[in-house]
Design a protein around this motif. Structure first.
Motif, PDB file in Angstrom:
ATOM      1  N   LYS A  79       2.747   9.225  -6.695  1.00 13.62           N
ATOM      2  CA  LYS A  79       3.294  10.588  -6.692  1.00 13.62           C
ATOM      3  C   LYS A  79       4.145  10.849  -7.932  1.00 13.62           C
ATOM      4  CE  LYS A  79       3.542  10.842  -1.623  1.00 13.62           C
ATOM      5  NZ  LYS A  79       4.450  11.015  -0.462  1.00 13.62           N
ATOM      6  N   PHE A  80       4.807   9.814  -8.472  1.00 11.99           N
ATOM      7  CA  PHE A  80       5.721   9.981  -9.607  1.00 11.99           C
ATOM      8  C   PHE A  80       5.234   9.233 -10.835  1.00 11.99           C
ATOM      9  CE2 PHE A  80       8.156  10.202  -5.657  1.00 11.99           C
ATOM     10  CZ  PHE A  80       8.772  11.437  -5.782  1.00 11.99           C
ATOM     11  N   ALA A  81       3.898   9.129 -10.928  1.00 13.99           N
ATOM     12  CA  ALA A  81       3.342   8.368 -12.046  1.00 13.99           C
ATOM     13  C   ALA A  81       3.716   8.978 -13.392  1.00 13.99           C
ATOM     14  CB  ALA A  81       1.822   8.282 -11.890  1.00 13.99           C
ATOM     15  N   ASP A  82       3.833  10.332 -13.493  1.00 13.78           N
ATOM     16  CA  ASP A  82       4.147  10.993 -14.763  1.00 13.78           C
ATOM     17  C   ASP A  82       5.615  11.419 -14.845  1.00 13.78           C
ATOM     18  OD1 ASP A  82       4.038  12.865 -12.805  1.00 13.78           O
ATOM     19  OD2 ASP A  82       2.912  14.354 -13.966  1.00 13.78           O
ATOM     20  N   TYR A  83       6.490  10.839 -14.049  1.00  7.31           N
ATOM     21  CA  TYR A  83       7.906  11.239 -14.030  1.00  7.31           C
ATOM     22  C   TYR A  83       8.560  11.011 -15.386  1.00  7.31           C
ATOM     23  CZ  TYR A  83      12.887  11.155 -13.020  1.00  7.31           C
ATOM     24  OH  TYR A  83      14.236  11.377 -13.049  1.00  7.31           O
ATOM     25  N   ASP A  84       8.307   9.830 -15.973  1.00 10.76           N
ATOM     26  CA  ASP A  84       8.942   9.532 -17.259  1.00 10.76           C
ATOM     27  C   ASP A  84       8.499  10.515 -18.338  1.00 10.76           C
ATOM     28  OD1 ASP A  84      10.270   7.424 -16.126  1.00 10.76           O
ATOM     29  OD2 ASP A  84       8.773   5.925 -16.738  1.00 10.76           O
ATOM     30  N   THR A  85       7.204  10.891 -18.293  1.00 15.66           N
ATOM     31  CA  THR A  85       6.703  11.851 -19.280  1.00 15.66           C
ATOM     32  C   THR A  85       7.354  13.211 -19.105  1.00 15.66           C
ATOM     33  OG1 THR A  85       4.569  10.704 -19.331  1.00 15.66           O
ATOM     34  CG2 THR A  85       4.639  12.966 -20.175  1.00 15.66           C
ATOM     35  N   VAL A  86       7.439  13.655 -17.842  1.00 12.77           N
ATOM     36  CA  VAL A  86       8.080  14.949 -17.558  1.00 12.77           C
ATOM     37  C   VAL A  86       9.547  14.922 -17.961  1.00 12.77           C
ATOM     38  CG1 VAL A  86       8.719  16.547 -15.734  1.00 12.77           C
ATOM     39  CG2 VAL A  86       6.456  15.466 -15.718  1.00 12.77           C
ATOM     40  N   LYS A  87      10.213  13.820 -17.656  1.00 10.97           N
ATOM     41  CA  LYS A  87      11.628  13.706 -18.008  1.00 10.97           C
ATOM     42  C   LYS A  87      11.827  13.758 -19.513  1.00 10.97           C
ATOM     43  CE  LYS A  87      15.694  10.789 -17.398  1.00 10.97           C
ATOM     44  NZ  LYS A  87      16.227   9.536 -16.821  1.00 10.97           N
ATOM     45  N   ALA A  88      10.961  13.077 -20.254  1.00 13.25           N
ATOM     46  CA  ALA A  88      11.069  13.066 -21.715  1.00 13.25           C
ATOM     47  C   ALA A  88      10.844  14.461 -22.280  1.00 13.25           C
ATOM     48  CB  ALA A  88      10.051  12.086 -22.294  1.00 13.25           C
ATOM     49  N   ARG A  89       9.863  15.162 -21.705  1.00 17.03           N
ATOM     50  CA  ARG A  89       9.604  16.522 -22.177  1.00 17.03           C
ATOM     51  C   ARG A  89      10.796  17.440 -21.887  1.00 17.03           C
ATOM     52  NH1 ARG A  89       3.344  17.291 -20.013  1.00 17.03           N
ATOM     53  NH2 ARG A  89       2.368  15.869 -21.532  1.00 17.03           N
TER      54      ARG A  89
ATOM     55  N   GLU B  60       0.829  -1.200   0.000  1.00 20.85           N
ATOM     56  CA  GLU B  60       0.000   0.000   0.000  1.00 20.85           C
ATOM     57  C   GLU B  60       0.873   1.263   0.000  1.00 20.85           C
ATOM     58  OE1 GLU B  60      -2.492  -0.410   3.366  1.00 20.85           O
ATOM     59  OE2 GLU B  60      -3.910  -1.797   2.382  1.00 20.85           O
ATOM     60  N   ARG B  61       1.941   1.243   0.800  1.00 18.35           N
ATOM     61  CA  ARG B  61       2.828   2.412   0.833  1.00 18.35           C
ATOM     62  C   ARG B  61       3.553   2.593  -0.496  1.00 18.35           C
ATOM     63  NH1 ARG B  61       6.248   3.811   6.065  1.00 18.35           N
ATOM     64  NH2 ARG B  61       4.089   4.246   6.631  1.00 18.35           N
ATOM     65  N   LEU B  62       4.002   1.513  -1.093  1.00 17.85           N
ATOM     66  CA  LEU B  62       4.681   1.602  -2.389  1.00 17.85           C
ATOM     67  C   LEU B  62       3.741   2.149  -3.458  1.00 17.85           C
ATOM     68  CD1 LEU B  62       6.728  -1.742  -2.451  1.00 17.85           C
ATOM     69  CD2 LEU B  62       7.616   0.593  -2.216  1.00 17.85           C
ATOM     70  N   THR B  63       2.503   1.706  -3.381  1.00 18.73           N
ATOM     71  CA  THR B  63       1.522   2.181  -4.364  1.00 18.73           C
ATOM     72  C   THR B  63       1.307   3.689  -4.224  1.00 18.73           C
ATOM     73  OG1 THR B  63       0.397   0.043  -4.372  1.00 18.73           O
ATOM     74  CG2 THR B  63      -0.839   1.944  -5.170  1.00 18.73           C
ATOM     75  N   ARG B  64       1.229   4.166  -2.981  1.00 15.30           N
ATOM     76  CA  ARG B  64       1.054   5.614  -2.771  1.00 15.30           C
ATOM     77  C   ARG B  64       2.267   6.391  -3.274  1.00 15.30           C
ATOM     78  NH1 ARG B  64      -0.911   3.777   2.294  1.00 15.30           N
ATOM     79  NH2 ARG B  64       1.052   4.415   3.303  1.00 15.30           N
ATOM     80  N   GLU B  65       3.460   5.886  -3.024  1.00 18.59           N
ATOM     81  CA  GLU B  65       4.675   6.594  -3.456  1.00 18.59           C
ATOM     82  C   GLU B  65       4.800   6.595  -4.978  1.00 18.59           C
ATOM     83  OE1 GLU B  65       6.750   8.348  -1.624  1.00 18.59           O
ATOM     84  OE2 GLU B  65       5.483   7.918   0.119  1.00 18.59           O
ATOM     85  N   ARG B  66       4.441   5.470  -5.579  1.00 17.47           N
ATOM     86  CA  ARG B  66       4.528   5.405  -7.040  1.00 17.47           C
ATOM     87  C   ARG B  66       3.524   6.357  -7.691  1.00 17.47           C
ATOM     88  NH1 ARG B  66       4.776  -1.083  -6.915  1.00 17.47           N
ATOM     89  NH2 ARG B  66       7.052  -1.359  -6.786  1.00 17.47           N
TER      90      ARG B  66
END
Length: 206
Positions: free
Chosen positions: A48-58, A40-46
């Motif tokens: 938070k950064f669900a769009d990290y790859d998209t932001v990084k690519a941009r 449950e904690r891992l799911t909450r933390e993930r």
């Protein structure tokens, strides 16, 4: 007597100054409970950064665009600088030729043998060509230089000599006493005739 009790608080609100104590932590009873809590904690933390790859690519794409734009700007600036340098060099070359031609004309017949226009330019130092292609004060500057450095100046031409005029006979023998004969007693008639023709008897004949 009846005492009235009035509720002035809000349900769930503790009186001011009351410290709230969090509930005591209870250790998971089983391994399954522990795994569930961790997941449950891992799911909450993930989340938070669900769009990290998209932001990084941009961000990476933006960096590439900025780098490309900067490269184009650098190329444009380099091309402009090169063009300005070539124009400056062409103008300098044209000015040098113009100055040499003007100095050559200005010193014609005024300098000593062996003194060239380049020599004069070397003594004059930097000369400035105006936008109209003129060299202000060039003649006066050269004249002042030749006066200050006499060894650059040509020698004054010799004064012409007065022509020798003669009067009377044009035979030079008749205008000189050199070779005059004062005694013809020992001369033959042909010799006398020749001496007479040459004017060597003028002093004898008066």
């Amino acid at each position: 007597m009846t005492t009235e009790i009035t509720d002035t608080g809000t349900e769930g609100t503790e009186p001011a100054g009351t410290e709230i104590t969090p509930p005591a932590w209870t250790a998971p009873a089983t391994q399954a409970d522990l795994d569930r809590i961790i997941n449950e904690r891992l799911t909450r933390e993930r989340a938070k950064f669900a769009d990290y790859d998209t932001v990084k690519a941009r961000a990476t794409k933006l960096d590439e665009i900025e780098a490309a734009n900067l490269s184009d700007l650098d190329k444009a600036n380099a091309a402009r600088d090169a063009a300005e340098t070539r124009a400056t060099e062409r103008e300098a070359t044209a000015n040098r030729k113009l100055i040499k031609a003007a100095v050559t004309t200005a010193v014609a017949g005024k300098t000593a043998d062996g003194v060239t226009a380049d020599d004069i330019i070397g003594y004059l130092g930097e000369l400035t060509v105006t936008d109209d292609g003129d060299i202000d004060g060039l003649t006066e500057t050269i004249e002042a230089l030749l006066e200050a450095k006499a060894f650059l100046k040509s020698a004054a031409p010799a004064a012409p000599t007065a022509p020798v005029t003669t009067t009377g006979a044009t035979n030079p023998a008749r205008n000189s006493n050199a070779g005059q004969i004062t005694d013809i007693s020992g001369m033959s008639p042909p010799e006398i005739a020749q001496a007479l023709a040459e004017g060597r008897l003028d002093s004898l004949l008066g």
